[in-house]
Design an enzyme around this catalytic site. Structure first.
Site, PDB file in Angstrom:
ATOM      1  N   HIS A 190       0.845  -1.198   0.000  1.00 33.49           N
ATOM      2  CA  HIS A 190       0.000   0.000   0.000  1.00 33.49           C
ATOM      3  C   HIS A 190       0.878   1.246   0.000  1.00 33.49           C
ATOM      4  O   HIS A 190       1.904   1.297   0.684  1.00 33.49           O
ATOM      5  CB  HIS A 190      -0.909  -0.011   1.242  1.00 33.49           C
ATOM      6  N   ASP A 223      -3.669   9.112   3.459  1.00 35.76           N
ATOM      7  CA  ASP A 223      -3.847   7.692   3.136  1.00 35.76           C
ATOM      8  C   ASP A 223      -5.167   7.552   2.399  1.00 35.76           C
ATOM      9  O   ASP A 223      -6.224   7.981   2.898  1.00 35.76           O
ATOM     10  CB  ASP A 223      -3.835   6.840   4.406  1.00 35.76           C
ATOM     11  N   CYS A 269      -4.141   2.859  -5.052  1.00 36.01           N
ATOM     12  CA  CYS A 269      -3.500   3.628  -3.984  1.00 36.01           C
ATOM     13  C   CYS A 269      -2.309   4.424  -4.509  1.00 36.01           C
ATOM     14  O   CYS A 269      -2.091   5.580  -4.107  1.00 36.01           O
ATOM     15  CB  CYS A 269      -3.056   2.692  -2.852  1.00 36.01           C
TER      16      CYS A 269
END
Length: 489
Positions: free
Chosen positions: A380, A397, A448
């Site tokens: 991630h 995030d 991401c």
């Protein structure tokens, strides 16, 4: 003879009517015999009874010729005729009367009518009685000659203007060419001082043209089309005034969302779906990064981004800032390996101390507005931002999580970096550490890395994060185009 007879009758008629101012006439004779000249013996008796005759009337010079031939009273009439066979004329009338005979019309000097058959002009009561031509004396003649030779001065301007206003309407004179052809061009009228209008086009021509226009079907059709076009133009003008009020303003597309052209789309499609996976598509010499088709294919849908694509794109963002410094913030972009080196063993500043020398960068980190640090957590991608301008540390995030450990390590690093490179002591540990709220979040398990790159892109533009999951497919192709062109936009 007619004039003489008429005069004799009038004289005898005047003699028959007695007047009170004169002595009564002698009784009428019983016969016609006494009208003849009397005998010499009777002259003395008649002369005693008759008063002396009045002097002869003054006859003008112009009428001397016409009256000389007519019999009238003279000195010889008063004296008795010695001849018995001569008839005696009646005595002259007490009042002088003009002789009505044919007279010559004098047109010189305006003394006679302009035309032989002109109607007589009646004098006004205020005007002096006209002087007959026969009674024009020397003084009147001299005065007339002076009046003709030396005319009176013109009246003043105001009188002239009033006279012009009272003038009749201007006459219309039609000018026709000798060959019978009308002059081409527009109808022109010229007006002179005498108020005479000269028409270059005959009136019958104008009437003919007007009638021909009414009968010509083609002209009627053209007039209808012209009128229709004019109404349409007026309608469009009114529509142009109303349209902005009923149509919402079309906003300009921001720079991060400019669509790709057809040519750019074909190039990106060929680069991502070609058969030779080891083909070199781009080589960045400054960072010594080589992009092959296999590396670039991470920008396809449902693929994770690799380090080469992320690091090259960050280098292109730094070049964009140097190319247009007034348009972007002054930033520093660490690559994907920086935080791993810094956080190895918990915290190791010496491992990254030589990465930010002024000889390599050309500036100090404390001079930047923002410093971007990619954070890779096995599967991630996240982003940490050292916001020097606002004196805070931010964590972004795309899954909405928060990691305070990353922010504490970066705060410690900034204190050591400023002390080592600038010799200054700052209290970066007291700056605010926060997670950015209202972040655009990913809705799948593979975007991401793309979210992280767009966080950096928008923050370096000093823009709000106004994108979402629906823009990820476009951002992937745009990033591929910028890498192929080695130029971030």
């Amino acid at each position: 003879m007619g004039a003489l007879t008429d005069s004799r009758k009038r004289l005898s008629a005047d003699h028959r009517h007695p007047l009170p101012s004169f002595p009564p006439p002698s009784p009428p004779p019983p016969s016609k015999r006494p009208k003849l000249a009397p005998f010499p013996s009777l002259l003395n008796t008649s002369s005693t009874t008759q008063p002396p005759p009045p002097p002869p009337p003054r006859v003008p010079a112009g009428a001397a010729a016409s009256t000389s031939s007519a019999p009238g009273p003279s000195s010889s009439t008063t004296a008795p005729s010695p001849l018995p066979h001569r008839r005696r004329l009646p005595p002259p009338p007490p009042l002088r009367r003009p002789i009505h005979g044919p007279q010559r019309v004098l047109r010189a000097f305006g003394l006679g009518p302009a035309r032989p058959h002109a109607a007589p002009s009646w004098p006004s009561p205020s005007s002096p009685p006209p002087t007959p031509p026969g009674s024009l004396g020397l003084e009147q003649y001299v005065e007339l000659v002076n009046r003709v030779s030396h005319p009176a001065p013109p009246p003043p301007a105001c009188t002239t203007d009033v006279a012009r206003e009272s003038e009749p309407a201007p006459l219309e004179v039609v000018a026709v060419e000798e060959d019978g052809e009308e002059r081409k061009g527009e109808e022109k009228e010229e007006e002179g001082w005498a108020s005479v209008v000269v028409r270059k086009v005959p009136l019958y021509r104008e009437l003919y043209e007007a009638s021909r226009r009414k009968r010509d079907a083609r002209l009627r059709t053209l007039e209808f089309e012209v009128r229709l076009a004019e109404e349409g133009r007026l309608g469009l003008e009114k529509l142009a005034e109303v349209l902005p009020r009923i149509t919402p303003k079309k906003e300009e597309v921001p720079e991060p969302f400019v669509p790709l052209t057809d040519e750019d789309g074909d190039v990106v499609r060929h680069a991502l779906h070609g058969r030779n996976r080891r083909e070199r598509l781009a080589v960045h010499e400054a960072s010594n990064i080589v992009i092959t088709r296999e590396i670039l294919q991470c920008l396809n849908d449902k693929d994770w981004l690799n380090d080469e694509v992320i690091n090259l794109y960050l280098d292109l963002l730094k070049e964009r800032e140097l190319r247009e410094p007034s348009k972007f913030l002054k930033c520093h972009f660490f690559n994907t390996f920086f935080y791993k080196k810094l956080s190895s063993g918990g915290y190791d500043y010496k491992a990254v101390r030589r990465w930010t020398t002024k000889r390599k960068l050309g500036y100090s980190l404390i001079e930047c507005d923002k410093i971007f640090v990619p954070i890779h957590k096995e599967v991630h991608w996240c982003l940490a931002v050292i916001n020097i301008r606002d004196k805070k540390f931010q964590y972004l995030d795309s899954l909405g999580s928060m990691d305070m450990k990353v922010l504490r390590i970066l705060a410690r690093y900034l204190v050591d970096e400023v002390k080592d490179k600038n010799g200054q002591q700052i209290d970066a540990l007291s700056w605010k550490q926060e997670g950015v709220k209202n972040l655009p979040l990913q809705e799948n398990g593979w975007d991401c890395g793309m979210f992280m790159l767009k966080y950096i892109d928008f923050y370096s533009r000093d823009m709000d994060l106004i994108f979402g999951q629906k823009h990820m497919r476009y951002f992937r192709r745009r990033t591929a185009k910028e890498i192929l062109n080695l130029r971030a936009e």
